[in-house]
Design a protein around this motif. Structure first.
Motif, PDB file in Angstrom:
ATOM      1  N   LYS A   5     -23.022 -16.606   1.104  1.00 48.70           N
ATOM      2  CA  LYS A   5     -23.816 -15.545   0.484  1.00 48.70           C
ATOM      3  C   LYS A   5     -25.278 -15.990   0.354  1.00 48.70           C
ATOM      4  O   LYS A   5     -25.554 -17.074  -0.157  1.00 48.70           O
ATOM      5  CB  LYS A   5     -23.230 -15.199  -0.880  1.00 48.70           C
ATOM      6  CG  LYS A   5     -24.021 -14.148  -1.635  1.00 48.70           C
ATOM      7  CD  LYS A   5     -24.877 -14.755  -2.708  1.00 48.70           C
ATOM      8  CE  LYS A   5     -25.889 -13.802  -3.267  1.00 48.70           C
ATOM      9  NZ  LYS A   5     -26.659 -14.366  -4.380  1.00 48.70           N
ATOM     10  N   GLU A 208     -27.285  -8.796 -10.000  1.00 51.42           N
ATOM     11  CA  GLU A 208     -26.920 -10.129  -9.516  1.00 51.42           C
ATOM     12  C   GLU A 208     -25.481 -10.160  -8.998  1.00 51.42           C
ATOM     13  O   GLU A 208     -24.880 -11.216  -8.876  1.00 51.42           O
ATOM     14  CB  GLU A 208     -27.111 -11.179 -10.631  1.00 51.42           C
ATOM     15  CG  GLU A 208     -28.543 -11.330 -11.109  1.00 51.42           C
ATOM     16  CD  GLU A 208     -29.417 -12.001 -10.071  1.00 51.42           C
ATOM     17  OE1 GLU A 208     -28.912 -12.848  -9.322  1.00 51.42           O
ATOM     18  OE2 GLU A 208     -30.608 -11.648 -10.001  1.00 51.42           O
ATOM     19  N   ASP A 211     -23.181 -12.414  -5.860  1.00 50.03           N
ATOM     20  CA  ASP A 211     -22.358 -13.621  -6.011  1.00 50.03           C
ATOM     21  C   ASP A 211     -20.893 -13.226  -6.195  1.00 50.03           C
ATOM     22  O   ASP A 211     -19.981 -13.836  -5.631  1.00 50.03           O
ATOM     23  CB  ASP A 211     -22.753 -14.415  -7.274  1.00 50.03           C
ATOM     24  CG  ASP A 211     -24.171 -14.923  -7.246  1.00 50.03           C
ATOM     25  OD1 ASP A 211     -24.744 -15.017  -6.147  1.00 50.03           O
ATOM     26  OD2 ASP A 211     -24.697 -15.231  -8.336  1.00 50.03           O
TER      27      ASP A 211
HETATM   28 MG    MG Z   1     -28.570 -14.484  -7.816  1.00 52.72          MG
END
Ligand code: MG
Ligand code: ASP
Length: 453
Positions: A5, A208, A211
């Motif tokens: 990632k 975010e 992830d």
């Molecule tokens: Mg991040």
């Protein structure tokens, strides 16, 4: 297979994407699934776009859309300038996604209403665009690459903006789609953050969230490893913006890494650990600016060392003391206090009680708090202490580390509440905000032997 990632700063421009291609090329034998974030700052721009459309600011909307178009066109030209046919194919794809966005945003502008569902649809575009360009760039560099829309793979509930995956359906989708479609190509590229509901509407996994996507894909594929590529050399013993002389954490357990995320360390999305832990898939946090650094390895507790790993903090904390004139008992005290907090979904971070008092630690900017306090004041005395912070020391068996409490008191002047988490993974101290940075540096030095200058 492995999952790799790349976050927003790791794909932000031509040079960064060049580094990504070089890093992935080294690992082709491991059959990577590459998961990418939106280009740095694009998700924020899309959030603004959604708000401006809701407020019917047509001119601003037009301006933001053209900024978005310019950024992605410019990047495509830089990456693919050498192969006109690929560039044209890429720009056609990019334009298709931008047109669809433009039409959608036009609709929002017209009605002046923005539902979470519409917002998710808008802010998912960043990853769709970045992954499209990156996939063409891989092909241009001689690595054959297949682009997959993550919405076909990750199926979630209807909580559009912080959607949670339905793991069984997702696992089946991922296995089927990657199994069938990745044949004959060097790698597959897909989006982080983006998913869809069972009814087929776009959802996103929360800020975010890329992830988390990577860990979900890793779990579904039974990957050998999940790599999270960022712009720092792995997880740190403290936030480098506050403490100067931080060190790299070489190895840490799933549980400790999850505790760090929960206690405010901004390295990984807090939910990332669970899917990986459930199938015992190692996570490596790596630096795309310094790929030869081994970063941080996150593995099972019985394979990782004991002892303190990191100090983290959360600022903007309110400390609340609720006292009753009577000896109510712990059960009644908690019961009566939480009867007001629970229906209002007030997110309590820590709580302690005696027979006549309850202490609460709550983020400062919580809605409905005043209402709850007013109700509590009908039977108890409520004192609010503002401008507090929580300092947390994280590590397995942290209680065995001597002198921590005394040291925090001497550095901070006062500890309002000290608490060892129920899983024994962290020791937490509520202190005055204005003493936070000094206390953090001092404690970091005390534990890791690197006093800040
Ligand atoms: Mg991040
Ligand atoms: N692009 C999304 C965000 O900025 C998801 C991610 O990058 O992890 O929050």
């Amino acid at each position: 297979m492995i999952v790799m990632k790349f976050g927003g700063t790791s794909v932000q421009d031509e040079a960064a994407i060049g580094r990504v291609i070089a890093i992935v090329r080294e690992r082709l034998r491991e059959r990577p699934l590459v998961v990418v974030s939106a280009l740095a700052r694009v998700t924020r721009l899309l959030c603004d776009l959604a708000d401006e459309a809701r407020d019917q600011h047509e001119e601003v909307v037009r301006d933001l859309l053209s900024q978005l178009r310019e950024r992605h066109y410019d990047l495509s030209r830089k990456l693919l300038g050498g192969s006109p046919e690929l560039l044209q194919a890429c720009l056609e794809d990019v334009e298709k996604h931008l047109k669809a966005l433009q039409t959608f945003v036009g609709g929002v502008c017209l009605i002046g209403e923005l539902s979470p569902r519409s917002e998710a649809r808008i802010i998912s575009t960043g990853e769709i665009l970045s992954s499209t360009i990156i996939s063409h760039a891989f092909n241009a560099s001689g690595i054959s690459c297949h682009w997959v829309d993550a919405r076909r793979m990750i199926t979630t509930d209807d909580n559009y903006l912080s959607a949670r995956p339905l793991m069984d359906v997702t696992r089946a989708n991922v296995k089927r789609i990657i199994g069938l479609e990745s044949r004959g190509t060097d790698l597959t590229v897909t989006q982080g953050f983006v998913a869809s509901t069972e009814a087929g509407a776009t959802s996103v996994l929360g800020f975010e969230g890329s992830d988390y996507s990577a860990a979900i894909f890793g779990m579904a594929l039974g990957a050998e490893r999940v790599e999270i590529w960022t712009d720092v050399d792995g997880m740190r013993t403290a936030d480098p913006r506050v403490v100067q002389s931080t060190g790299k954490i070489d190895v840490i357990s799933y549980e400790e890494a999850a505790e760090m995320a929960a206690m405010g360390a901004r390295v990984l999305h807090p939910l990332t650990i669970e899917p990986a832990r459930s199938r015992n898939i190692p996570i490596r946090v790596l630096n795309s600016m310094n790929p030869s650094c081994e970063g941080t390895l996150i593995i099972r507790g019985d394979e990782s060392p004991d002892g303190p790993k990191s100090v983290a903090f959360r600022d903007g904390i309110l400390f609340v003391k609720v006292s009753s004139a009577k000896l109510e008992g712990v059960t009644d005290m908690f019961g009566k206090v939480f009867a007001e907090l629970y229906p209002r979904r007030i997110p309590v971070m820590l709580a302690k009680a005696t027979e006549s008092e309850v202490y609460l630690v709550i983020p400062e900017d919580v809605p409905c708090l005043e209402e709850a306090v007013t109700r509590l004041r009908s039977w108890a005395e409520v004192t609010l202490f503002r401008d507090k912070a929580i300092l947390s020391v994280i590590g397995r068996n942290i209680v065995g580390f001597e002198g921590l409490g005394d040291k925090v008191i001497s550095l901070s002047g006062k500890v309002y509440l000290a608490n060892v988490s129920a899983n024994m993974m962290s020791e937490n101290f509520v202190i005055d905000s204005d003493r936070l940075s000094g206390t953090l540096s001092g404690i970091h030095g005390y534990i890791f032997g690197k006093e800040d200058a």
